[in-house]
Design a protein around this motif. Structure first.
Motif, PDB file in Angstrom:
ATOM      1  N   ILE A   1       0.836  -1.196   0.000  1.00  0.00           N
ATOM      2  CA  ILE A   1       0.000   0.000   0.000  1.00  0.00           C
ATOM      3  C   ILE A   1       0.873   1.249   0.000  1.00  0.00           C
ATOM      4  O   ILE A   1       0.692   2.140  -0.817  1.00  0.00           O
ATOM      5  CB  ILE A   1      -0.954   0.002   1.206  1.00  0.00           C
ATOM      6  N   PHE A   2       1.860   1.296   0.902  1.00  0.00           N
ATOM      7  CA  PHE A   2       2.721   2.469   0.995  1.00  0.00           C
ATOM      8  C   PHE A   2       4.185   2.185   0.677  1.00  0.00           C
ATOM      9  O   PHE A   2       4.922   3.081   0.312  1.00  0.00           O
ATOM     10  CB  PHE A   2       2.655   3.065   2.411  1.00  0.00           C
ATOM     11  N   SER A   3       4.626   0.958   0.844  1.00  0.00           N
ATOM     12  CA  SER A   3       6.066   0.704   0.872  1.00  0.00           C
ATOM     13  C   SER A   3       6.728   0.676  -0.498  1.00  0.00           C
ATOM     14  O   SER A   3       7.936   0.696  -0.595  1.00  0.00           O
ATOM     15  CB  SER A   3       6.342  -0.629   1.576  1.00  0.00           C
ATOM     16  N   ARG A   4       5.967   0.563  -1.571  1.00  0.00           N
ATOM     17  CA  ARG A   4       6.494   0.519  -2.941  1.00  0.00           C
ATOM     18  C   ARG A   4       7.367  -0.714  -3.187  1.00  0.00           C
ATOM     19  O   ARG A   4       8.131  -0.745  -4.151  1.00  0.00           O
ATOM     20  CB  ARG A   4       7.335   1.766  -3.257  1.00  0.00           C
ATOM     21  N   ALA A   5       7.317  -1.710  -2.312  1.00  0.00           N
ATOM     22  CA  ALA A   5       8.159  -2.893  -2.479  1.00  0.00           C
ATOM     23  C   ALA A   5       7.835  -3.583  -3.799  1.00  0.00           C
ATOM     24  O   ALA A   5       6.669  -3.879  -4.088  1.00  0.00           O
ATOM     25  CB  ALA A   5       7.939  -3.856  -1.324  1.00  0.00           C
ATOM     26  N   PRO A   6       8.840  -3.852  -4.641  1.00  0.00           N
ATOM     27  CA  PRO A   6       8.566  -4.462  -5.944  1.00  0.00           C
ATOM     28  C   PRO A   6       7.991  -5.870  -5.840  1.00  0.00           C
ATOM     29  O   PRO A   6       7.200  -6.294  -6.678  1.00  0.00           O
ATOM     30  CB  PRO A   6       9.943  -4.464  -6.621  1.00  0.00           C
ATOM     31  N   GLU A   7       8.408  -6.601  -4.822  1.00  0.00           N
ATOM     32  CA  GLU A   7       7.875  -7.943  -4.595  1.00  0.00           C
ATOM     33  C   GLU A   7       7.338  -7.985  -3.172  1.00  0.00           C
ATOM     34  O   GLU A   7       8.056  -8.294  -2.224  1.00  0.00           O
ATOM     35  CB  GLU A   7       8.965  -8.998  -4.805  1.00  0.00           C
ATOM     36  N   CYS A   8       6.050  -7.665  -3.038  1.00  0.00           N
ATOM     37  CA  CYS A   8       5.456  -7.576  -1.710  1.00  0.00           C
ATOM     38  C   CYS A   8       4.517  -8.756  -1.485  1.00  0.00           C
ATOM     39  O   CYS A   8       3.661  -9.061  -2.331  1.00  0.00           O
ATOM     40  CB  CYS A   8       4.680  -6.263  -1.571  1.00  0.00           C
TER      41      CYS A   8
END
Length: 471
Positions: free
Chosen positions: A44-51
């Motif tokens: 949602i907020f973290s912008r992690a490419p592989e979440c």
């Protein structure tokens, strides 16, 4: 398929989260408990490419578990990394929040020493001069845009405090630091794609800032630190426990992060405090009376020697109700056990200080502005954390409170600030919880007859009940 344990309850209709995040989280927590899944895939907020999904967690025990272990529950990647910006721009945001383990511990101790009470005492006259110069520009009857003016105030103070009076281009560098922060925030908003033109402008501005910061670091290296040169000249001369000084890259990163941490959060906090005080004329008078009795007559007087109980309560209660640090995100760096379940690596965890500060078990009548709740109150750092908590808590917390107190003292002793007519003020989350529309205020002299002070209306007024402030 989701890698989050099926034993964790799932929230439904999460599109409401983006429309009314606090209402949604509060309702869902009431139904599902202190831990639940917001998304089974993607951040949602973290912008992690592989979440591997997003959780929301509540309660001091879970807050402590997540915030207390910075190696297991790390900070999200920066916007610069997410957008694959040049390494120069990635380095600009490589402050403490991007560090882990021993590197984080050593540099946190170094910055804590830099921002110690003794260091702030050495800078009191500089802060006082910057505030006096700023407030001297106001006149009775003047109309101001509150948030915009508080940004100017914070910029003037932080420029003098950090960059000092000796560097010829300190004002220009302060403006460049502020401009880069605001451009990066707008360009890197999580739900707005970055256009090619904005990307080019952001990179150009970031490279320019990096160049000017390195020029400033070079100037600092050539000087012996004196109080008028600001805190950052001293930082250039400090050594880590290993006996080495910070590298040029490290200096550039810390300057950028420290400078902006002393700007926007302070400007937003002052805006919320003064907005609420605009509705409380009796409290303003009481504060002024207290300040007239307790303000230090001598510049060298210790920061801790001036107990301003009422003012501290006003600051604490406003930061509880309208905390700029309303939502926080962490990401599991490896598989981690939380609340008895094993979470996969790459799992985003959402924490909500805004709702933690409104927990009725810890703060009875949580929506009421009650200064009495701070008489002897000592909430744990995982129940009340306007500056974060745990290993990544704000190293400049003492500095921020000092500037907020000094600014309010300077303003309240000289002026009455009231809303210029009735106004509906809304809020938004743009990294911080802040006003959506800038409140328009009228500057008056203390004791002036105010024919009609404006009334605070709209969504912000719905968040705070002011009737019982002095009970």
């Amino acid at each position: 398929m989701s890698q989050l344990p099926l034993s964790i309850p799932r929230a439904k209709e999460t599109r409401e989260f983006h429309e009314q995040p606090f209402d949604f989280l509060a309702r869902t927590r009431a139904k599902l408990g202190d831990i639940f899944v917001l998304r089974d895939d993607g951040p949602i907020f973290s912008r992690a490419p592989e979440c591997n999904g997003t959780l929301a967690v509540f309660g001091s025990a879970l807050h402590q578990a997540v915030l207390g272990d910075i190696d297991l529950f790390g900070m999200p990647i920066s916007a610069a990394e997410h957008l694959s910006l040049p390494q120069t721009l990635v380095n600009l945001n490589r402050g403490l929040h991007s560090m882990r383990a021993e590197e984080h511990a050593q540099q946190q101790r170094l910055l804590s020493h830099l921002l110690s009470e003794r260091s702030l005492e050495d800078q009191q006259s500089a802060v006082r001069e910057a505030l006096q110069t700023f407030v001297a520009g106001w006149r009775s009857g003047k109309s101001i845009s509150l948030l915009s003016d508080m940004r100017q105030l914070a910029l003037r103070v932080s420029t003098r405090l950090f960059l000092g009076a000796g560097y010829a281009a300190s004002s220009e560098l302060g403006l460049l630091l502020q401009a880069y922060f605001h451009f990066r925030r707008e360009a890197a908003a999580p739900f707005s794609p970055l256009s090619d033109q904005s990307r080019t402008e952001l990179v150009t501005l970031g490279i320019s800032l990096d160049r000017e910061l390195r020029r400033y670091v070079g100037w600092c290296r050539k000087k012996s630190s004196i109080s008028t040169d600001g805190l950052l000249t001293r930082l250039a001369s400090l050594e880590l426990e290993s006996g080495v000084r910070l590298s040029e890259d490290e200096m550039v990163a810390h300057i950028n992060v420290l400078f902006m941490s002393s700007n926007e959060p302070i400007a937003v906090s002052l805006t919320w405090i003064l907005l609420l005080l605009s509705q409380l004329p009796v409290l303003r008078r009481e504060l002024r009376q207290e300040l007239e009795q307790t303000s230090p007559a001598k510049p060298q007087r210790s920061i801790k020697a001036v107990p301003i109980t009422l003012l501290d309560s006003v600051i604490n209660e406003t930061l509880r109700l309208l905390t700029p640090n309303a939502l926080m995100a962490r990401v599991t760096a490896q598989p981690a056990r939380l609340a008895g379940v094993l979470l996969p690596a790459g799992c985003e965890i959402l924490l909500c200080p805004f709702l933690a500060h409104r927990d009725a078990d810890r703060f009875p009548q949580p929506s009421e502005f009650r200064l009495s709740r701070w008489r002897g109150a000592r909430p744990s750092p995982f129940e009340y954390f306007p500056f974060g908590a745990g290993g990544h808590s704000c190293v400049g917390r003492q500095l921020a409170i000092y500037i907020i107190r000094a600014a309010l003292t300077s303003l309240l002793l000289r002026y009455e600030l009231v809303l210029a007519g009735d106004q509906e003020i809304d809020w938004r989350i743009d990294i911080m919880f802040m006003p959506r529309n800038d409140p328009t205020m009228t500057v008056e002299l203390p004791g002036a007859t105010i024919l009609r002070a404006g009334k605070l209306l709209g969504p912000v007024s719905d968040l705070v009940k002011l009737d019982a402030y002095n009970s």
